[in-house]
Design a protein around this motif. Structure first.
Motif, PDB file in Angstrom:
ATOM      1  N   CYS A  98       0.638  -1.156   0.113  1.00 61.21           N
ATOM      2  CA  CYS A  98      -0.227  -0.175   0.062  1.00 61.21           C
ATOM      3  C   CYS A  98       0.998   1.294  -0.040  1.00 61.21           C
ATOM      4  CB  CYS A  98      -0.899   0.099   1.256  1.00 61.21           C
ATOM      5  SG  CYS A  98      -0.206   0.528   2.827  1.00 61.21           S
ATOM      6  N   GLY A  99       2.048   1.076   0.581  1.00 59.82           N
ATOM      7  CA  GLY A  99       2.980   2.410   0.477  1.00 59.82           C
ATOM      8  C   GLY A  99       2.914   3.214   1.649  1.00 59.82           C
ATOM      9  N   PHE A 100       1.844   3.037   2.637  1.00 63.66           N
ATOM     10  CA  PHE A 100       1.657   4.090   3.671  1.00 63.66           C
ATOM     11  C   PHE A 100       2.900   4.257   4.395  1.00 63.66           C
ATOM     12  CE2 PHE A 100       0.056   5.854   7.465  1.00 63.66           C
ATOM     13  CZ  PHE A 100      -0.692   6.677   7.249  1.00 63.66           C
ATOM     14  N   CYS A 101       3.634   3.217   4.807  1.00 60.52           N
ATOM     15  CA  CYS A 101       4.892   3.241   5.758  1.00 60.52           C
ATOM     16  C   CYS A 101       6.072   3.743   4.846  1.00 60.52           C
ATOM     17  CB  CYS A 101       5.189   1.729   6.060  1.00 60.52           C
ATOM     18  SG  CYS A 101       5.585   0.583   4.683  1.00 60.52           S
ATOM     19  N   ILE A 132       6.976   0.555  11.276  1.00 63.02           N
ATOM     20  CA  ILE A 132       5.788  -0.668  10.991  1.00 63.02           C
ATOM     21  C   ILE A 132       5.403  -0.498   9.700  1.00 63.02           C
ATOM     22  CG2 ILE A 132       3.203  -1.513  11.516  1.00 63.02           C
ATOM     23  CD1 ILE A 132       3.968  -0.372  14.444  1.00 63.02           C
ATOM     24  N   CYS A 133       5.337  -1.723   9.104  1.00 65.74           N
ATOM     25  CA  CYS A 133       4.683  -1.983   7.767  1.00 65.74           C
ATOM     26  C   CYS A 133       3.744  -3.147   8.022  1.00 65.74           C
ATOM     27  CB  CYS A 133       5.624  -2.487   6.855  1.00 65.74           C
ATOM     28  SG  CYS A 133       4.902  -2.980   5.548  1.00 65.74           S
ATOM     29  N   ARG A 134       2.449  -2.725   7.645  1.00 63.78           N
ATOM     30  CA  ARG A 134       1.410  -3.617   7.998  1.00 63.78           C
ATOM     31  C   ARG A 134       1.176  -4.665   6.656  1.00 63.78           C
ATOM     32  NH1 ARG A 134       0.708   1.257   9.546  1.00 63.78           N
ATOM     33  NH2 ARG A 134      -0.098   1.859  11.604  1.00 63.78           N
ATOM     34  N   CYS A 135       1.750  -4.457   5.726  1.00 67.58           N
ATOM     35  CA  CYS A 135       1.527  -5.111   4.494  1.00 67.58           C
ATOM     36  C   CYS A 135       2.368  -6.409   4.310  1.00 67.58           C
ATOM     37  CB  CYS A 135       1.483  -4.292   3.393  1.00 67.58           C
ATOM     38  SG  CYS A 135       0.086  -3.045   3.349  1.00 67.58           S
ATOM     39  N   THR A 136       3.658  -6.067   4.227  1.00 71.79           N
ATOM     40  CA  THR A 136       4.947  -6.849   3.477  1.00 71.79           C
ATOM     41  C   THR A 136       5.403  -7.877   4.316  1.00 71.79           C
ATOM     42  OG1 THR A 136       6.421  -5.286   4.383  1.00 71.79           O
ATOM     43  CG2 THR A 136       5.408  -4.684   2.193  1.00 71.79           C
ATOM     44  N   GLY A 137       5.264  -7.721   5.529  1.00 80.77           N
ATOM     45  CA  GLY A 137       6.064  -8.933   6.416  1.00 80.77           C
ATOM     46  C   GLY A 137       7.596  -8.471   6.538  1.00 80.77           C
TER      47      GLY A 137
END
Ligand code: FES
Ligand code: FES
Length: 153
Positions: A98-101, A132-137
């Motif tokens: 998503c790129g938010f981080c 924190i990245c919520r998407c990628t691991g």
């Protein structure tokens, strides 16, 4: 309160509410919306900027506290080169979702690589431990930063 500071090599002088957060000043007053607001508690790192050369979480500071400082946001991190090596590596390997981080991670990783030219995976993970990245691991991001470290600045 009157403040004077330099953001991405441009001087700013103006009045701010004493309670205005630095991140809100950057986004709402200066229009630099590349700095994101996630948790507003200092946990996620999405609001990371460089203040006098060091990464800070701009949700934990008041704009008034930044008076007299030099700030670099994601809009200024590549120093006019298009994308810097971290941005290129992340982009080429499609390391984000998503790129938010992204802006916080690019700021933190760029600062880290300027101080550690030959990091290992554990170094990179520690350097990004405040983001924190919520998407990628995380693995694709860590790999992209390691690849960026191998490129000449
Ligand atoms: S918004 Fe600042 S650390 Fe999350
Ligand atoms: S790519 Fe979505 S939060 Fe990191």
């Amino acid at each position: 309160m009157k403040i004077k500071l330099n953001v991405n090599s441009e001087d700013y002088t103006g009045d701010v509410e004493p309670r205005l957060l630095l991140v809100d000043f950057l986004r709402d007053t200066l229009g630099l919306t590349g700095t994101h607001v996630g948790c507003e508690t200092g946990s996620c790192g999405s609001c990371t900027v460089l203040l006098d050369g060091r990464p800070v979480k701009s949700c934990l500071m008041l704009a008034a506290q930044a008076d007299g400082s030099r700030i670099i946001t994601i809009e200024g991190i590549s120093k006019g080169e298009g994308m810097n090596r971290v941005q290129k590596s992340i982009s080429e390997s499609k390391a984000l979702q998503c790129g938010f981080c992204a802006s916080g991670i690019v700021i933190a990783a760029t600062w880290f690589l300027e101080r550690n030219e030959n990091p290992n995976e554990s170094d990179v993970r520690e350097a990004l431990s405040g983001n924190i990245c919520r998407c990628t691991g995380y693995q694709p991001i860590v790999d992209a930063v390691l690849n960026a470290s191998k490129e000449v600045k």
